[in-house]
Design a protein around this motif. Structure first.
Motif, PDB file in Angstrom:
ATOM      1  N   ARG A 190       0.836  -1.206   0.000  1.00 27.63           N
ATOM      2  CA  ARG A 190       0.000   0.000   0.000  1.00 27.63           C
ATOM      3  C   ARG A 190       0.866   1.250   0.000  1.00 27.63           C
ATOM      4  N   TYR A 191       1.956   1.192   0.757  1.00 23.54           N
ATOM      5  CA  TYR A 191       2.877   2.336   0.798  1.00 23.54           C
ATOM      6  C   TYR A 191       3.470   2.574  -0.590  1.00 23.54           C
ATOM      7  N   THR A 192       3.888   1.497  -1.249  1.00 22.26           N
ATOM      8  CA  THR A 192       4.488   1.609  -2.580  1.00 22.26           C
ATOM      9  C   THR A 192       3.488   2.144  -3.590  1.00 22.26           C
ATOM     10  N   TRP A 193       2.266   1.595  -3.563  1.00 24.10           N
ATOM     11  CA  TRP A 193       1.256   2.010  -4.527  1.00 24.10           C
ATOM     12  C   TRP A 193       0.855   3.467  -4.318  1.00 24.10           C
ATOM     13  N   ARG A 194       0.802   3.907  -3.066  1.00 24.77           N
ATOM     14  CA  ARG A 194       0.364   5.276  -2.778  1.00 24.77           C
ATOM     15  C   ARG A 194       1.338   6.306  -3.343  1.00 24.77           C
ATOM     16  N   PHE A 195       2.618   5.998  -3.318  1.00 25.57           N
ATOM     17  CA  PHE A 195       3.605   7.002  -3.722  1.00 25.57           C
ATOM     18  C   PHE A 195       4.225   6.741  -5.094  1.00 25.57           C
ATOM     19  N   SER A 196       3.898   5.613  -5.727  1.00 26.69           N
ATOM     20  CA  SER A 196       4.524   5.346  -7.032  1.00 26.69           C
ATOM     21  C   SER A 196       3.547   4.704  -8.002  1.00 26.69           C
ATOM     22  N   LYS A 197       2.250   5.011  -7.862  1.00 28.85           N
ATOM     23  CA  LYS A 197       1.232   4.376  -8.691  1.00 28.85           C
ATOM     24  C   LYS A 197       1.484   4.617 -10.171  1.00 28.85           C
ATOM     25  N   ARG A 198       1.737   5.844 -10.582  1.00 31.04           N
ATOM     26  CA  ARG A 198       1.929   6.164 -12.003  1.00 31.04           C
ATOM     27  C   ARG A 198       3.131   5.420 -12.571  1.00 31.04           C
ATOM     28  N   ASP A 199       4.218   5.393 -11.825  1.00 29.78           N
ATOM     29  CA  ASP A 199       5.417   4.704 -12.309  1.00 29.78           C
ATOM     30  C   ASP A 199       5.200   3.202 -12.404  1.00 29.78           C
ATOM     31  N   GLN A 200       4.482   2.630 -11.438  1.00 26.69           N
ATOM     32  CA  GLN A 200       4.221   1.192 -11.475  1.00 26.69           C
ATOM     33  C   GLN A 200       3.360   0.828 -12.691  1.00 26.69           C
ATOM     34  N   ILE A 201       2.327   1.635 -12.972  1.00 23.21           N
ATOM     35  CA  ILE A 201       1.472   1.378 -14.135  1.00 23.21           C
ATOM     36  C   ILE A 201       2.270   1.469 -15.428  1.00 23.21           C
ATOM     37  N   TRP A 202       3.144   2.459 -15.525  1.00 27.08           N
ATOM     38  CA  TRP A 202       3.972   2.600 -16.726  1.00 27.08           C
ATOM     39  C   TRP A 202       4.870   1.380 -16.914  1.00 27.08           C
ATOM     40  N   LEU A 203       5.451   0.900 -15.831  1.00 24.32           N
ATOM     41  CA  LEU A 203       6.312  -0.269 -15.939  1.00 24.32           C
ATOM     42  C   LEU A 203       5.520  -1.488 -16.386  1.00 24.32           C
ATOM     43  N   LEU A 204       4.307  -1.647 -15.883  1.00 24.40           N
ATOM     44  CA  LEU A 204       3.481  -2.774 -16.301  1.00 24.40           C
ATOM     45  C   LEU A 204       3.168  -2.697 -17.794  1.00 24.40           C
ATOM     46  N   LEU A 205       2.901  -1.509 -18.305  1.00 23.59           N
ATOM     47  CA  LEU A 205       2.649  -1.337 -19.734  1.00 23.59           C
ATOM     48  C   LEU A 205       3.882  -1.700 -20.560  1.00 23.59           C
ATOM     49  N   VAL A 206       5.050  -1.328 -20.077  1.00 22.42           N
ATOM     50  CA  VAL A 206       6.287  -1.672 -20.786  1.00 22.42           C
ATOM     51  C   VAL A 206       6.474  -3.184 -20.811  1.00 22.42           C
ATOM     52  N   VAL A 207       6.158  -3.844 -19.690  1.00 19.15           N
ATOM     53  CA  VAL A 207       6.266  -5.305 -19.632  1.00 19.15           C
ATOM     54  C   VAL A 207       5.341  -5.952 -20.658  1.00 19.15           C
ATOM     55  N   VAL A 208       4.113  -5.470 -20.730  1.00 18.87           N
ATOM     56  CA  VAL A 208       3.160  -6.010 -21.708  1.00 18.87           C
ATOM     57  C   VAL A 208       3.675  -5.805 -23.127  1.00 18.87           C
ATOM     58  N   ALA A 209       4.246  -4.641 -23.392  1.00 20.41           N
ATOM     59  CA  ALA A 209       4.770  -4.351 -24.730  1.00 20.41           C
ATOM     60  C   ALA A 209       5.938  -5.255 -25.095  1.00 20.41           C
ATOM     61  N   SER A 210       6.645  -5.788 -24.116  1.00 17.11           N
ATOM     62  CA  SER A 210       7.820  -6.618 -24.401  1.00 17.11           C
ATOM     63  C   SER A 210       7.469  -8.060 -24.701  1.00 17.11           C
ATOM     64  N   LEU A 211       6.242  -8.497 -24.345  1.00 17.48           N
ATOM     65  CA  LEU A 211       5.902  -9.918 -24.470  1.00 17.48           C
ATOM     66  C   LEU A 211       5.895 -10.420 -25.908  1.00 17.48           C
ATOM     67  N   PRO A 212       5.321  -9.704 -26.896  1.00 20.17           N
ATOM     68  CA  PRO A 212       5.360 -10.233 -28.280  1.00 20.17           C
ATOM     69  C   PRO A 212       6.771 -10.501 -28.772  1.00 20.17           C
ATOM     70  N   PHE A 213       7.691  -9.620 -28.461  1.00 20.71           N
ATOM     71  CA  PHE A 213       9.078  -9.814 -28.898  1.00 20.71           C
ATOM     72  C   PHE A 213       9.694 -11.027 -28.215  1.00 20.71           C
ATOM     73  N   TYR A 214       9.327 -11.231 -26.938  1.00 19.39           N
ATOM     74  CA  TYR A 214       9.855 -12.382 -26.210  1.00 19.39           C
ATOM     75  C   TYR A 214       9.327 -13.682 -26.825  1.00 19.39           C
ATOM     76  N   PHE A 215       8.006 -13.723 -27.156  1.00 16.38           N
ATOM     77  CA  PHE A 215       7.425 -14.919 -27.754  1.00 16.38           C
ATOM     78  C   PHE A 215       8.065 -15.215 -29.114  1.00 16.38           C
ATOM     79  N   LEU A 216       8.260 -14.179 -29.922  1.00 21.86           N
ATOM     80  CA  LEU A 216       8.853 -14.379 -31.246  1.00 21.86           C
ATOM     81  C   LEU A 216      10.281 -14.887 -31.140  1.00 21.86           C
TER      82      LEU A 216
END
Length: 904
Positions: free
Chosen positions: A7-33
């Motif tokens: 909860r402490y992490t999410w409260r102070f770094s929510k935007r950064d965490q969401i951005w990182l999750l989006l980057v992870v999702v974007a990397s999956l097609p390249f990993y599968f290929l």
């Protein structure tokens, strides 16, 4: 702070965490290929699938898409690019290049994610540490009496360190690793359901079994953290109480106690290693069993034609990618549990009741209003943590300009009233009003600037003496001294992102107006006034005389110090005191200096030594090369024989041993053995260790002080000749480490006093030191150098806890710190107990004169006296007994020694 680290992490770094999750999702097609390409390379160009003849080609880079019928596309295919036809070898190069590209892309994703989450973790760690210290600064003062400073420092510095690394991984790491593992599992299942089920079963065993085995590690980790924290606290207590340890012969008890604690930590850590490597063994075993099954079952399927070679290779390659994210995922879960325990323990330590409101410590650059009306306490009662009464209900009024003294035994109640007036304790009942406002509701920006407080045990952190004195003037950044630059903007951005204060420590924080100054130049004048008030100016002056001049001031000071040298010599001659100082002369032996000082004839700077050569090693070489070694060894032998004859048979506690400064009483038996061995043979046959010991005696010999008749004219001349050889052949790595005395030049490595004297005081005259110091002060005053010397003394490093200052000097600094900000209310709580009665009287009268001379009505003073006789100088004297005011007396008359009569 939140109870859960997530909860402490999410409260102070929510935007950064969401951005990182989006980057992870974007990397999956390249990993599968990248997992699928090895199969295409093996089955296609390598095994020749699709290339039945040498002229056959395959299409590469074709770009087309179709819209599903349910979207109205009718199933038609839209071709954007027909692609390029490539032969077998060209296709091999194309697919391999494409595979390498995906490897680089996946690596770039990993690099970006790692750097981003690392920066995020460090920001959050910085935020957490800042919040902990911010909370610590708002703790109620009684809380600090129950805390060990070293334990708190350990929590802020070490225990939250792992939290920073985890915070960056809190959300993105499981998402990233889980997505990689799922992608690899899906790929394996698409190639072979059987092999996929086998891999899934092994993964399930790892995911279920390993975390269960690691629960024991969590318990042991918590025990290790608590025992290590307690060890840090105990070591801190030893350092703070080392005097008590020594005087009570408790060193062996402390060793045993520390050994006991270290033993507990050892067995805890050993258990951790055993469990950790057991878990690692099981994990590695499971990871190695799976390839065996793949080779066995997959090979069987390939032989029977149920699986082609490319698929088998792709499955094995995909599984090689699987253990790493699974292991990291299991490690993450272990780290999550461990970090949550540490986070909870730290939060519990910093979660207490009655923490000060942040608004009371809000930064305020404005000058607070003055205390124009009375300070009153009504029905004030104070109790300690156990409920014992320290101060009975007490009422007191302090009119502007009043000087009130409190006398009585220690603990009689005056000390606790003083602490309450300075807002250092919270009364159980009653209240204190300042200009009609309750003191507990006044911000620190008011009480910290309008109330000055000094006590006997003020802790002074390691700093210069100047910084210790002006600590009470640094409330807020008043003048910006930071140039606008890219680094400055980056610093502000990171401070803002980390939730830290954006104030810059490099700005000018000094409130010159509070000290009655207009700027840095006036501040030194004000400081000198205060140093005189507390009788500290002479001490600071002497510290300055014994200090080296800073490099940045050498150019400015050189001509002034050389002028002072000439002026001092003239005063010596004028006052018929030239016999008190023996001047340096490069061509003459200085009889009032030691043999070693005569050989080097300069001052060494150990910090400037560049290389393996040292001053002592080079000196030994010069002494040997010039043929002086045998003479000095013989001289040391004669000195040892003389000292043993004079002092060898004395009892260890005989006061005459204090006069023996060339060797310690403990060394007498060692030198007796050396003399016996040296007398048994030729001097040249003396062992090397014995020769060094005898040379040490010779190096420290001073003829006028020791008077053993060891230095004749011939030996003095030989030493002067060796001095010249020492200087002429100085190696390069010592060239900047030794600065030689030279007439007409400044020695940058020597103290101011040595540069002005340019010689040695002849201490055979009893009055020499006193007369020389007096003439030296007259010289400095006449040339206007005293301010510069005092300023140099103010740069003296007081050491940790001001241990380089005497107790009396520490108490004077505490009082001077309170006076320099010219408070409206000065509270002094037995601040001068290290001084004798006369010194306390003199300081009290000077401070009261200063307080009354600040204008109408002057400074209000409440002083808990350590010496009751000083009460005669105050307007009113309160006598405390058993936690209450037993008597109040008003002063009558205006002359010194005036009598005290009961108040009416």
């Amino acid at each position: 702070m939140d109870q859960s680290i997530f909860r402490y992490t999410w409260r102070f770094s929510k935007r950064d965490q969401i951005w990182l999750l989006l980057v992870v999702v974007a990397s999956l097609p390249f990993y599968f290929l990248s997992l699928d390409l090895p199969k295409q390379i093996i089955n296609g160009p390598i095994q020749g699938e699709g290339f039945s003849s040498p002229t056959d080609t395959e299409t590469a880079l074709r770009i087309a898409f179709s819209i599903p019928a349910w979207l109205g596309g009718g199933g038609n295919e839209f071709v954007l690019f027909d692609g390029i036809e490539l032969e077998r070898v060209a296709m091999l190069f194309y697919l391999c290049t494409l595979f390498l590209s995906f490897v680089l892309i996946n690596g770039a994703f990993k690099l970006y994610i790692s750097v981003f989450k690392g920066r995020l973790g460090e920001r959050m760690l910085r935020r957490m540490r800042y919040q902990l210290v911010d909370t610590l600064l708002r703790f109620p003062l009684p809380q600090f009496r129950r805390m060990r400073s070293s334990e708190v420092a350990t929590m802020v510095k070490d225990e939250v360190e792992p939290l920073g690394g985890f915070i960056g991984d809190a959300y993105v790491q499981p998402a990233f690793l889980l997505s990689q593992a799922v992608t690899a599992m899906v790929f394996i299942m698409l190639q072979s359901v059987t092999l996929g089920l086998v891999a899934g079963a092994i993964v399930a065993v790892q995911v279920i079994l390993i975390p269960r085995l690691r629960r024991r590690l969590l318990i042991l980790g918590r025990q290790r953290q608590l025992t290590a924290r307690a060890l840090a606290g105990r070591v801190g207590e030893i350092v703070e109480g080392i005097i008590g340890v020594r005087v009570n012969d408790a060193t062996n008890w402390e060793r045993a106690e520390i050994a006991n604690r270290l033993g507990k930590i050892f067995f805890i850590r050993f258990d951790i290693y055993q469990w950790k490597f057991l878990v690692k063994f099981i994990n590695n075993l499971l990871a190695q069993v799976t390839p065996f099954i793949f080779y066995l079952i997959g090979g069987y399927f390939a032989i029977t034609g149920r699986l082609d070679i490319g698929q088998l290779v792709a499955v094995i390659a995909a599984y090689k990618e699987l253990p790493s994210p699974l292991k990291d995922l299991i490690d993450w879960d272990q780290q999550r549990l461990d970090v949550q325990v540490k986070y909870t323990q730290v939060v519990e330590q910093f979660t207490i009741g009655k923490v000060l409101d942040p608004e009371l410590q809000k930064l305020d650059t404005n000058t607070p209003p003055r205390i124009d009306r009375e300070v009153s306490a009504s029905g004030l009662a104070i109790r300690d943590d156990s409920g014992a009464t320290l101060l009975e209900p007490t009422s007191l009024k302090l009119a502007p300009g009043d000087a009130v003294a409190a006398v009585g035994p220690v603990g009689a109640g005056g000390e606790y009233l003083a602490e309450a007036l300075a807002k250092l304790s919270v009364p159980d009942s009653g209240r204190i009003l300042i200009d009609g406002s309750a003191i507990e509701g006044l911000p620190d920006s008011f009480t910290g600037r309008r109330i000055g407080y000094a006590e006997a045990n003020t802790y002074l952190p390691q700093s210069s003496l100047m910084n210790a004195l002006i600590y009470g003037l640094r409330h807020a950044p008043l003048r910006s001294q930071t140039e606008e630059s890219r680094e400055t903007r980056q610093w502000l951005t990171e401070a803002r992102a980390s939730g830290n204060t954006e104030t810059n420590i490099d700005d000018d924080w000094i409130d010159y107006a509070a000290a009655g100054a207009e700027g840095p130049e006036d501040l030194l004048v004000r400081l000198r006034e205060v140093l005189v008030l507390v009788d500290l100016e002479n001490d600071v002056y002497r510290l300055g005389l014994r200090s080296k001049m800073p490099e940045e001031a050498l150019g400015e000071m050189e001509s002034r110090v050389l002028a002072a040298r000439d002026a001092f010599r003239e005063r010596l001659v004028k006052n018929r005191g030239e016999q008190y100082v023996e001047m340096f002369d490069p061509e003459r032996y200085v009889v009032n200096a030691s043999v070693k000082e005569n050989l080097i004839f300069g001052v060494s700077d150990p910090d400037a030594i560049d290389g393996e050569n040292t001053e002592d090693q080079y000196l030994a070489k010069v002494v040997t090369d010039t043929g002086l070694e045998e003479k000095l060894v013989n001289m040391g032998l004669n000195v040892a024989e003389t000292l043993i004859d004079l002092f060898g048979d004395l009892a260890p506690d005989n006061p005459l041993l204090e006069r023996m400064d060339l060797m310690s009483p403990d060394e007498i038996d060692d030198y007796r053995a050396i003399v016996r061995r040296a007398s048994a043979g030729e001097l040249s046959e003396v062992e090397e260790s014995d020769r060094r010991a005898l040379l040490r005696l010779a190096y420290g010999y001073i003829e006028p002080r020791h008077r053993h008749g060891m230095l004749d004219d011939e030996l003095q001349a030989a030493i002067v000749a060796a001095r010249q050889a020492f200087r002429d052949n100085l190696p390069d790595d010592l060239s900047g480490a030794i600065v030689f005395y030279q007439p007409g030049s400044l020695n940058s490595a020597a103290s101011v006093q040595d540069n002005v004297l340019f010689g040695r005081i002849v201490d055979t005259y009893a009055e020499a030191v006193e007369r020389v110091n007096a003439l030296l002060r007259e010289t400095m005053d006449s040339l206007g150098l005293t301010d510069a010397i005092i300023e140099l003394g103010l740069s003296f490093d007081v050491g940790s806890g001001a241990k380089r200052l005497s107790l009396a000097q520490q108490q004077k600094v505490s009082l001077a710190r309170a006076l320099i900000k010219r408070p409206d209310l000065l509270v002094v709580n037995r601040a001068l107990t290290a001084l004798d009665a006369n010194a306390q009287d003199a300081t009290v009268t000077r401070v009261l004169d200063f307080a009354r001379g600040l204008g109408d009505p002057g400074m209000t003073v409440f002083w808990v006296l350590g010496h009751p006789g000083s009460g005669q100088w105050f307007d009113r004297v309160l006598t405390f007994e058993n936690g209450r005011i037993a008597k109040s007396e008003e002063r009558s008359g205006t002359e010194e020694g005036r009598a005290l009569e009961p108040a009416k």
